[in-house]
Design a protein around this motif. Structure first.
Motif, PDB file in Angstrom:
ATOM      1  N   PHE A 170      10.803 -51.782   3.016  1.00  0.00           N
ATOM      2  CA  PHE A 170      12.089 -51.123   2.809  1.00  0.00           C
ATOM      3  C   PHE A 170      11.872 -49.808   2.075  1.00  0.00           C
ATOM      4  O   PHE A 170      11.112 -49.749   1.112  1.00  0.00           O
ATOM      5  CB  PHE A 170      13.029 -52.005   1.970  1.00  0.00           C
ATOM      6  N   THR A 171      12.552 -48.776   2.515  1.00  0.00           N
ATOM      7  CA  THR A 171      12.543 -47.490   1.840  1.00  0.00           C
ATOM      8  C   THR A 171      13.983 -47.121   1.528  1.00  0.00           C
ATOM      9  O   THR A 171      14.826 -47.090   2.429  1.00  0.00           O
ATOM     10  CB  THR A 171      11.888 -46.401   2.708  1.00  0.00           C
ATOM     11  N   MET A 203      27.139 -33.080   0.556  1.00  0.00           N
ATOM     12  CA  MET A 203      25.739 -33.401   0.737  1.00  0.00           C
ATOM     13  C   MET A 203      25.018 -33.308  -0.604  1.00  0.00           C
ATOM     14  O   MET A 203      25.184 -32.338  -1.339  1.00  0.00           O
ATOM     15  CB  MET A 203      25.126 -32.439   1.752  1.00  0.00           C
ATOM     16  N   ALA A 204      24.242 -34.335  -0.927  1.00  0.00           N
ATOM     17  CA  ALA A 204      23.506 -34.361  -2.184  1.00  0.00           C
ATOM     18  C   ALA A 204      22.472 -33.245  -2.233  1.00  0.00           C
ATOM     19  O   ALA A 204      21.924 -32.820  -1.227  1.00  0.00           O
ATOM     20  CB  ALA A 204      22.837 -35.708  -2.364  1.00  0.00           C
ATOM     21  N   LYS A 205      22.208 -32.790  -3.434  1.00  0.00           N
ATOM     22  CA  LYS A 205      21.278 -31.694  -3.652  1.00  0.00           C
ATOM     23  C   LYS A 205      19.867 -32.197  -3.979  1.00  0.00           C
ATOM     24  O   LYS A 205      18.877 -31.558  -3.650  1.00  0.00           O
ATOM     25  CB  LYS A 205      21.825 -30.835  -4.799  1.00  0.00           C
ATOM     26  N   PHE A 206      19.789 -33.339  -4.655  1.00  0.00           N
ATOM     27  CA  PHE A 206      18.508 -33.906  -5.084  1.00  0.00           C
ATOM     28  C   PHE A 206      18.328 -35.293  -4.477  1.00  0.00           C
ATOM     29  O   PHE A 206      19.298 -36.057  -4.362  1.00  0.00           O
ATOM     30  CB  PHE A 206      18.442 -34.017  -6.616  1.00  0.00           C
ATOM     31  N   PHE A 207      17.088 -35.605  -4.128  1.00  0.00           N
ATOM     32  CA  PHE A 207      16.795 -36.907  -3.521  1.00  0.00           C
ATOM     33  C   PHE A 207      15.560 -37.526  -4.165  1.00  0.00           C
ATOM     34  O   PHE A 207      14.652 -36.815  -4.583  1.00  0.00           O
ATOM     35  CB  PHE A 207      16.544 -36.754  -2.013  1.00  0.00           C
ATOM     36  N   SER A 208      15.562 -38.822  -4.193  1.00  0.00           N
ATOM     37  CA  SER A 208      14.428 -39.590  -4.680  1.00  0.00           C
ATOM     38  C   SER A 208      14.281 -40.807  -3.779  1.00  0.00           C
ATOM     39  O   SER A 208      15.279 -41.374  -3.324  1.00  0.00           O
ATOM     40  CB  SER A 208      14.676 -40.020  -6.133  1.00  0.00           C
ATOM     41  N   THR A 209      13.052 -41.210  -3.525  1.00  0.00           N
ATOM     42  CA  THR A 209      12.794 -42.306  -2.593  1.00  0.00           C
ATOM     43  C   THR A 209      11.978 -43.389  -3.266  1.00  0.00           C
ATOM     44  O   THR A 209      11.011 -43.108  -3.974  1.00  0.00           O
ATOM     45  CB  THR A 209      12.029 -41.785  -1.362  1.00  0.00           C
ATOM     46  N   LYS A 210      12.366 -44.631  -3.041  1.00  0.00           N
ATOM     47  CA  LYS A 210      11.609 -45.791  -3.524  1.00  0.00           C
ATOM     48  C   LYS A 210      11.238 -46.637  -2.319  1.00  0.00           C
ATOM     49  O   LYS A 210      12.097 -46.990  -1.507  1.00  0.00           O
ATOM     50  CB  LYS A 210      12.445 -46.611  -4.525  1.00  0.00           C
ATOM     51  N   HIS A 211       9.962 -46.973  -2.229  1.00  0.00           N
ATOM     52  CA  HIS A 211       9.459 -47.745  -1.092  1.00  0.00           C
ATOM     53  C   HIS A 211       8.921 -49.082  -1.583  1.00  0.00           C
ATOM     54  O   HIS A 211       8.172 -49.137  -2.556  1.00  0.00           O
ATOM     55  CB  HIS A 211       8.348 -46.960  -0.391  1.00  0.00           C
ATOM     56  N   TYR A 212       9.338 -50.150  -0.929  1.00  0.00           N
ATOM     57  CA  TYR A 212       8.787 -51.488  -1.156  1.00  0.00           C
ATOM     58  C   TYR A 212       8.016 -51.843   0.104  1.00  0.00           C
ATOM     59  O   TYR A 212       8.599 -52.114   1.146  1.00  0.00           O
ATOM     60  CB  TYR A 212       9.901 -52.506  -1.425  1.00  0.00           C
ATOM     61  N   GLY A 213       6.699 -51.788   0.029  1.00  0.00           N
ATOM     62  CA  GLY A 213       5.855 -51.937   1.196  1.00  0.00           C
ATOM     63  C   GLY A 213       5.413 -53.360   1.469  1.00  0.00           C
ATOM     64  O   GLY A 213       5.838 -54.315   0.811  1.00  0.00           O
ATOM     65  N   HIS A 214       4.513 -53.461   2.420  1.00  0.00           N
ATOM     66  CA  HIS A 214       4.001 -54.767   2.838  1.00  0.00           C
ATOM     67  C   HIS A 214       3.242 -55.472   1.717  1.00  0.00           C
ATOM     68  O   HIS A 214       3.075 -56.697   1.748  1.00  0.00           O
ATOM     69  CB  HIS A 214       3.100 -54.593   4.060  1.00  0.00           C
ATOM     70  N   ASN A 215       2.809 -54.732   0.727  1.00  0.00           N
ATOM     71  CA  ASN A 215       2.023 -55.302  -0.365  1.00  0.00           C
ATOM     72  C   ASN A 215       2.806 -56.276  -1.242  1.00  0.00           C
ATOM     73  O   ASN A 215       2.198 -57.051  -1.973  1.00  0.00           O
ATOM     74  CB  ASN A 215       1.451 -54.184  -1.238  1.00  0.00           C
ATOM     75  N   ILE A 216       4.138 -56.272  -1.182  1.00  0.00           N
ATOM     76  CA  ILE A 216       4.881 -57.217  -2.030  1.00  0.00           C
ATOM     77  C   ILE A 216       5.214 -58.519  -1.300  1.00  0.00           C
ATOM     78  O   ILE A 216       5.818 -59.408  -1.879  1.00  0.00           O
ATOM     79  CB  ILE A 216       6.135 -56.593  -2.674  1.00  0.00           C
TER      80      ILE A 216
END
Length: 122
Positions: free
Chosen positions: A40-41, A1-14
């Motif tokens: 998409f996240t 299991m990964a220790k660190f996480f990062s999230t990128k979101h591409y929302g309705h604005n694109i």
């Protein structure tokens, strides 16, 4: 299991507004063409951070955003098994639609296709 996480979101604005249909949903209105504004996240995980203390360099995600736009920005997303694919391709030939063909369509499949696009510059 990964220790660190990062999230990128591409929302309705694109502007990821795709039209599709579920050819196997003959029992519901989902077999008709209908559209969604998609978002998409992506969650990235790692055991150790890079030399900038990042799990992922968001600057390397530009090709992913371009892939999303190319596949979902005002596109007609069709299942390659759609029995009416040839008819839809006639619309594209008349410059009435821009088609992208997938192995399966729908929110869950679009998430899978995005995750499997393998477009990321480390």
């Amino acid at each position: 299991m990964a220790k660190f996480f990062s999230t990128k979101h591409y929302g309705h604005n694109i502007g990821l507004s795709a039209v599709f249909r579920q050819p196997n949903a003959e029992h519901s209105h989902c077999h008709l063409l209908h559209g969604y504004s998609l978002a998409f996240t992506f969650t990235f995980g790692c055991d150790t951070l890079d030399n900038k203390n990042w799990a992922v360099d968001f600057g390397g995600l530009k090709p992913l955003k371009a892939w999303l736009e190319d596949h979902f920005d005002h596109k007609l997303a069709l299942d390659r098994q759609d029995p009416h694919l040839a008819k839809f391709q006639e619309l594209e030939a008349l410059d009435l639609a821009e088609i992208r063909i997938f192995d399966g369509v729908g929110a869950e499949k679009f998430a899978e296709h995005g995750a499997n696009s393998a477009i990321y510059e480390a």
